[in-house]
Design a protein around this motif. Structure first.
Motif, PDB file in Angstrom:
ATOM      1  N   PRO A 120       0.727  -1.142   0.041  1.00 60.98           N
ATOM      2  CA  PRO A 120       0.244   0.000  -0.037  1.00 60.98           C
ATOM      3  C   PRO A 120       0.876   1.301  -0.001  1.00 60.98           C
ATOM      4  O   PRO A 120       0.372   2.281  -0.678  1.00 60.98           O
ATOM      5  CB  PRO A 120      -0.644  -0.080   1.233  1.00 60.98           C
ATOM      6  CG  PRO A 120      -1.063  -1.679   1.590  1.00 60.98           C
ATOM      7  CD  PRO A 120       0.379  -2.324   1.022  1.00 60.98           C
ATOM      8  N   VAL A 121       2.034   1.158   0.641  1.00 59.37           N
ATOM      9  CA  VAL A 121       2.918   2.224   0.845  1.00 59.37           C
ATOM     10  C   VAL A 121       3.636   2.495  -0.708  1.00 59.37           C
ATOM     11  O   VAL A 121       3.356   3.701  -1.249  1.00 59.37           O
ATOM     12  CB  VAL A 121       3.878   2.258   1.855  1.00 59.37           C
ATOM     13  CG1 VAL A 121       4.967   3.205   1.429  1.00 59.37           C
ATOM     14  CG2 VAL A 121       3.440   2.239   3.222  1.00 59.37           C
ATOM     15  N   LEU A 122       4.009   1.421  -1.367  1.00 58.97           N
ATOM     16  CA  LEU A 122       4.191   1.647  -2.854  1.00 58.97           C
ATOM     17  C   LEU A 122       3.252   2.116  -3.558  1.00 58.97           C
ATOM     18  O   LEU A 122       3.357   2.940  -4.637  1.00 58.97           O
ATOM     19  CB  LEU A 122       4.751   0.312  -3.172  1.00 58.97           C
ATOM     20  CG  LEU A 122       6.139  -0.122  -2.932  1.00 58.97           C
ATOM     21  CD1 LEU A 122       6.482  -1.641  -3.379  1.00 58.97           C
ATOM     22  CD2 LEU A 122       7.393   0.483  -3.295  1.00 58.97           C
ATOM     23  N   GLY A 123       2.183   1.545  -3.482  1.00 56.21           N
ATOM     24  CA  GLY A 123       0.954   2.318  -4.261  1.00 56.21           C
ATOM     25  C   GLY A 123       0.740   3.838  -4.217  1.00 56.21           C
ATOM     26  O   GLY A 123       0.484   4.413  -5.206  1.00 56.21           O
ATOM     27  N   GLY A 124       0.909   4.114  -3.120  1.00 58.80           N
ATOM     28  CA  GLY A 124       0.671   5.625  -2.703  1.00 58.80           C
ATOM     29  C   GLY A 124       1.613   6.481  -3.681  1.00 58.80           C
ATOM     30  O   GLY A 124       1.514   7.630  -4.302  1.00 58.80           O
ATOM     31  N   ALA A 125       2.894   6.306  -3.355  1.00 61.69           N
ATOM     32  CA  ALA A 125       4.160   6.610  -3.889  1.00 61.69           C
ATOM     33  C   ALA A 125       3.989   6.403  -5.605  1.00 61.69           C
ATOM     34  O   ALA A 125       4.363   7.049  -6.437  1.00 61.69           O
ATOM     35  CB  ALA A 125       5.386   6.178  -3.668  1.00 61.69           C
ATOM     36  N   GLY A 126       3.327   5.099  -5.985  1.00 60.20           N
ATOM     37  CA  GLY A 126       3.466   4.846  -7.107  1.00 60.20           C
ATOM     38  C   GLY A 126       2.464   5.620  -8.096  1.00 60.20           C
ATOM     39  O   GLY A 126       2.741   6.012  -9.479  1.00 60.20           O
ATOM     40  N   ILE A 127       1.381   6.221  -7.498  1.00 60.92           N
ATOM     41  CA  ILE A 127       0.333   6.883  -8.314  1.00 60.92           C
ATOM     42  C   ILE A 127       1.239   8.177  -8.981  1.00 60.92           C
ATOM     43  O   ILE A 127       0.962   8.733  -9.883  1.00 60.92           O
ATOM     44  CB  ILE A 127      -0.676   7.300  -7.202  1.00 60.92           C
ATOM     45  CG1 ILE A 127      -1.487   6.191  -7.096  1.00 60.92           C
ATOM     46  CG2 ILE A 127      -1.657   8.411  -7.933  1.00 60.92           C
ATOM     47  CD1 ILE A 127      -2.551   6.214  -5.964  1.00 60.92           C
ATOM     48  N   VAL A 128       2.171   8.845  -7.844  1.00 63.30           N
ATOM     49  CA  VAL A 128       2.899  10.107  -8.411  1.00 63.30           C
ATOM     50  C   VAL A 128       3.814   9.540  -9.157  1.00 63.30           C
ATOM     51  O   VAL A 128       4.055  10.310 -10.414  1.00 63.30           O
ATOM     52  CB  VAL A 128       3.637  10.611  -7.069  1.00 63.30           C
ATOM     53  CG1 VAL A 128       4.418  11.720  -7.657  1.00 63.30           C
ATOM     54  CG2 VAL A 128       2.508  11.199  -6.058  1.00 63.30           C
ATOM     55  N   LEU A 129       4.685   8.218  -9.103  1.00 61.56           N
ATOM     56  CA  LEU A 129       5.735   8.033  -9.785  1.00 61.56           C
ATOM     57  C   LEU A 129       5.387   7.637 -11.254  1.00 61.56           C
ATOM     58  O   LEU A 129       5.754   8.197 -12.432  1.00 61.56           O
ATOM     59  CB  LEU A 129       6.542   6.897  -9.343  1.00 61.56           C
ATOM     60  CG  LEU A 129       7.635   6.346  -9.851  1.00 61.56           C
ATOM     61  CD1 LEU A 129       8.777   7.326  -9.955  1.00 61.56           C
ATOM     62  CD2 LEU A 129       8.035   4.972  -9.332  1.00 61.56           C
ATOM     63  N   PHE A 130       4.246   6.914 -11.451  1.00 63.41           N
ATOM     64  CA  PHE A 130       3.595   6.460 -12.785  1.00 63.41           C
ATOM     65  C   PHE A 130       2.977   7.648 -13.403  1.00 63.41           C
ATOM     66  O   PHE A 130       2.770   7.878 -14.743  1.00 63.41           O
ATOM     67  CB  PHE A 130       2.793   5.306 -12.670  1.00 63.41           C
ATOM     68  CG  PHE A 130       3.561   4.052 -12.059  1.00 63.41           C
ATOM     69  CD1 PHE A 130       4.885   3.910 -12.041  1.00 63.41           C
ATOM     70  CD2 PHE A 130       2.856   3.132 -11.289  1.00 63.41           C
ATOM     71  CE1 PHE A 130       5.594   2.758 -11.320  1.00 63.41           C
ATOM     72  CE2 PHE A 130       3.533   2.049 -10.749  1.00 63.41           C
ATOM     73  CZ  PHE A 130       4.722   1.970 -10.667  1.00 63.41           C
ATOM     74  N   GLY A 131       2.092   8.321 -12.488  1.00 65.38           N
ATOM     75  CA  GLY A 131       1.386   9.384 -12.969  1.00 65.38           C
ATOM     76  C   GLY A 131       2.297  10.503 -13.629  1.00 65.38           C
ATOM     77  O   GLY A 131       1.875  11.008 -14.581  1.00 65.38           O
ATOM     78  N   SER A 132       3.581  10.823 -13.030  1.00 68.95           N
ATOM     79  CA  SER A 132       4.363  11.636 -13.733  1.00 68.95           C
ATOM     80  C   SER A 132       4.965  11.289 -15.074  1.00 68.95           C
ATOM     81  O   SER A 132       5.314  11.987 -15.798  1.00 68.95           O
ATOM     82  CB  SER A 132       5.614  11.946 -12.673  1.00 68.95           C
ATOM     83  OG  SER A 132       6.391  10.625 -12.546  1.00 68.95           O
ATOM     84  N   VAL A 133       4.915   9.984 -15.287  1.00 63.43           N
ATOM     85  CA  VAL A 133       5.569   9.393 -16.628  1.00 63.43           C
ATOM     86  C   VAL A 133       4.452   9.777 -17.512  1.00 63.43           C
ATOM     87  O   VAL A 133       4.749  10.440 -18.713  1.00 63.43           O
ATOM     88  CB  VAL A 133       5.610   7.899 -16.510  1.00 63.43           C
ATOM     89  CG1 VAL A 133       5.986   7.559 -18.082  1.00 63.43           C
ATOM     90  CG2 VAL A 133       6.417   7.535 -15.307  1.00 63.43           C
ATOM     91  N   ALA A 134       3.115   9.679 -17.332  1.00 61.09           N
ATOM     92  CA  ALA A 134       1.900  10.143 -18.153  1.00 61.09           C
ATOM     93  C   ALA A 134       1.915  11.653 -18.388  1.00 61.09           C
ATOM     94  O   ALA A 134       1.644  12.144 -19.466  1.00 61.09           O
ATOM     95  CB  ALA A 134       0.617   9.672 -17.553  1.00 61.09           C
TER      96      ALA A 134
END
Length: 463
Positions: free
Chosen positions: A361-375
């Motif tokens: 879940p911690v990775l998921g929260g950070a992943g939203i920003v990480l992957f969203g920044s790619v988009a």
């Protein structure tokens, strides 16, 4: 006659003056600046194996091994780029690491191959890397077929295709678990997301660059007293280890997987070309055809040898280009020091296992920003794609629409042959093929468009 020696001395001094790219810094500054590059890219390097490992059925220990191998091979690829040899390497402060572009296609391969997925993935990457290496001298002539309308679409698809992974992590990662999608899991993801956003808002300089890494640390510390952290991977990890060649078995070569990864290689080469052009401007050494060719050779050779040490396809890390622009430290030897640090981290399985401590879940929260920044980076690239032209808007619309099919309707191609699903189940691969084909049809065949539509992409994509 007395003035001649002084003239010659001045001429020699000018000749011996080094470009900032070729300067070496004091050891301490070299190390700390190199460490800063590692910190800026660390999360991006370990995220792809962290996604692919569980998706193909690897245990947490095996996934941690895969992360360590990715750090090791990212270090090797970075040394190839910065130091280089023969005609290999851009010899710029150019950081290489595991590309996000390959994640979705590799997961698609894993769905069809099960336990044999990793050897099939590695075999496909090796072939794609070697083909890319021999194609590097000619790729410069093909760059005009990858304008911002194509690269922006593909980069956007990369980010959007990865967001469902972050959502799954936020719910707990295991759909069969009793607490999957619980308020505790989603709440933990939300807390991490807020922490990352606050850090990006209020921190400055180096700390702002590593906001995602710091967010993972804070989120994990909060999760420990809640009983959401598993310490088993770090307990079982050795302090020192070597990513033994072909740890998961000898590579296997399947045509469908190879085609899929060759498409990914084209995407990676396009991104790297854009990054080399951007970095050359930033450091004051504009990239010429030879520099691009050397950089692409290093990219593709690094990708070809990565599977030997259990690593994935490598490409440029654009966030580090932003770090060069921000710090004004242009020495390629600083980035080479960062590559050395990555190799050392890869030789320490315990270091890779520390990331395995982070709850999903911690990775998921950070992943939203990480992957969203790619988009978001893809959207930024599309902003320079002359979208006022109806044809370009149509290219983006059709490519995004087809590329989103595997995300919006995962069973859409269920009646198609299994070999085709390896490509079709990857929105990145299908979207890229459609974007290239439509760009050729509308902007090249039977028409001579302006340079703005056919020029090499200069936007800097993010990983």
């Amino acid at each position: 006659m007395a003035a001649m020696p002084r003239f010659r001395k001045d001429a020699v001094a000018v000749a011996e003056e080094k470009h900032p790219v070729d300067e070496t810094l004091p050891p301490l500054k070299m190390f700390t600046s190199g460490l800063q590059h590692v910190a800026a890219m660390y999360a991006g390097v370990v995220a792809p194996p962290m996604i692919v490992g569980p998706a193909v059925g690897l245990s947490p220990t095996e996934t941690a091994f895969l992360m360590g191998a990715s750090l090791f091979t990212a270090g090797l690829a970075t040394l190839l780029q910065t130091l280089g040899f023969w005609k290999i390497g851009a010899k710029l402060p150019f950081v290489n690491g595991v590309s996000f572009a390959g994640v979705t296609p590799m997961i698609a391969i894993g769905k069809g191959e099960g336990a044999d997925a990793i050897p099939v993935i590695f075999g496909a990457i090796m072939v794609a890397g070697l083909l890319g290496f021999f194609a590097a001298p000619y790729f410069g002539r093909l760059v005009r077929f990858f304008p911002p309308v194509v690269t922006g679409t593909v980069i956007t698809l990369i980010g959007v295709s990865l967001l469902p992974v972050a959502f799954n992590w936020s719910q707990g990662g295991n759909r069969t678990a009793t607490d999957y999608g619980s308020m505790r899991n989603i709440g933990m993801a939300a807390v991490t997301l807020v922490v990352v956003l606050l850090m990006r808002k209020f921190l400055r300089g180096f700390l702002q660059q590593i906001a995602i890494l710091l967010g993972l640390v804070v989120g994990t510390l909060i999760a420990i007293p809640l009983g959401m952290t598993d310490f088993a991977p770090i307990k079982n990890a050795d302090l020192v280890g070597f990513p033994s060649p072909f740890h998961f078995g000898a590579p296997q070569f399947q045509v469908a997987a190879i085609i899929s990864m060759c498409i990914v290689m084209l995407v990676c080469m396009t991104e790297s070309t854009a990054d080399i052009l951007a970095l050359g401007k930033i450091v004051g050494r504009p990239a010429d055809a030879r520099t691009i060719e050397g950089g692409l050779r290093a990219d593709t050779l690094g990708s070809a040898i990565s599977p030997l040490f259990n690593g994935f396809m490598c490409s440029a890390f654009a966030q580090n280009i932003g770090l060069v622009a921000m710090t004004k430290v242009r020495s390629r030897f600083v980035v080479a020091a960062g590559g050395g640090i990555l190799i050392l981290l890869g030789l320490c399985p315990m270091a890779a296992s520390v990331i395995a401590l982070v709850p999903l879940p911690v990775l998921g929260g950070a992943g939203i920003v990480l992957f969203g920044s790619v988009a978001a980076s893809g959207i930024q690239t599309l902003a320079g794609a002359a979208m006022e032209k109806g044809e370009n808007a149509l290219i983006v619309a059709a490519s995004l629409g087809i590329g989103l099919i595997p995300i919006a309707a995962p069973t859409f191609y269920h009646a198609f042959p299994k070999d085709l699903l390896v490509v079709l189940d990857s929105g990145i691969s299908t979207g890229c093929v459609v974007a290239i084909a439509l760009n050729l049809a509308f902007n090249h065949l039977g028409s001579r468009q302006g340079a703005a539509q056919t020029a090499a992409p200069e936007a800097v994509p993010a990983h």
